[in-house]
Design a protein around this motif. Sequence first.
Motif, PDB file in Angstrom:
ATOM      1  N   MET A   1      -0.095   4.656   3.082  1.00 33.18           N
ATOM      2  CA  MET A   1       1.067   4.467   4.086  1.00 33.18           C
ATOM      3  C   MET A   1       0.245   4.391   5.405  1.00 33.18           C
ATOM      4  O   MET A   1      -0.886   5.079   5.506  1.00 33.18           O
ATOM      5  CB  MET A   1       1.787   5.804   4.155  1.00 33.18           C
ATOM      6  N   GLU A   5       3.656   4.534   9.805  1.00 31.99           N
ATOM      7  CA  GLU A   5       4.721   4.619   9.045  1.00 31.99           C
ATOM      8  C   GLU A   5       5.060   6.113   8.959  1.00 31.99           C
ATOM      9  O   GLU A   5       6.387   6.641   8.891  1.00 31.99           O
ATOM     10  CB  GLU A   5       4.699   4.284   7.516  1.00 31.99           C
ATOM     11  N   VAL A  14       7.563  12.139   0.453  1.00 32.47           N
ATOM     12  CA  VAL A  14       6.252  11.493   0.192  1.00 32.47           C
ATOM     13  C   VAL A  14       5.948  11.900  -1.380  1.00 32.47           C
ATOM     14  O   VAL A  14       6.238  12.858  -1.743  1.00 32.47           O
ATOM     15  CB  VAL A  14       5.465  11.413   1.122  1.00 32.47           C
ATOM     16  N   THR A  24      -0.575  13.019  -8.909  1.00 32.80           N
ATOM     17  CA  THR A  24       0.397  12.985  -7.817  1.00 32.80           C
ATOM     18  C   THR A  24       1.050  14.069  -7.604  1.00 32.80           C
ATOM     19  O   THR A  24       1.449  15.251  -8.430  1.00 32.80           O
ATOM     20  CB  THR A  24       1.263  11.699  -8.055  1.00 32.80           C
ATOM     21  N   ASP A  54      -3.425   7.627   4.144  1.00 35.95           N
ATOM     22  CA  ASP A  54      -3.765   6.458   3.267  1.00 35.95           C
ATOM     23  C   ASP A  54      -3.568   7.314   1.605  1.00 35.95           C
ATOM     24  O   ASP A  54      -3.175   6.407   0.890  1.00 35.95           O
ATOM     25  CB  ASP A  54      -5.414   6.495   3.141  1.00 35.95           C
ATOM     26  N   THR A  57       2.440   7.853  -0.174  1.00 37.65           N
ATOM     27  CA  THR A  57       3.499   6.571  -0.286  1.00 37.65           C
ATOM     28  C   THR A  57       4.840   7.279  -0.182  1.00 37.65           C
ATOM     29  O   THR A  57       5.153   8.483  -0.422  1.00 37.65           O
ATOM     30  CB  THR A  57       3.438   5.799  -1.772  1.00 37.65           C
TER      31      THR A  57
END
Length: 63
Positions: A1, A5, A14, A24, A54, A57
Amino acid sequence: MKLSEAIENVGRRVIYTHPATLATEPGIIRSVDIANRGLVNVQYGANIWATHHDNLTLDRSRR
């Protein structure tokens, strides 16, 4: 990302991906600290951690 954003999506869900292990974890963007290295403050459960954009997402799953 990208950092832009993250700024546009404060309050959105996210997914954080650890760069070394690729593990994750879901979270929520709470704020963006532009003055302090551009880190994104993400809430994971009860804790809020400064996270590099970074590694994030957008969570596009339906909830």
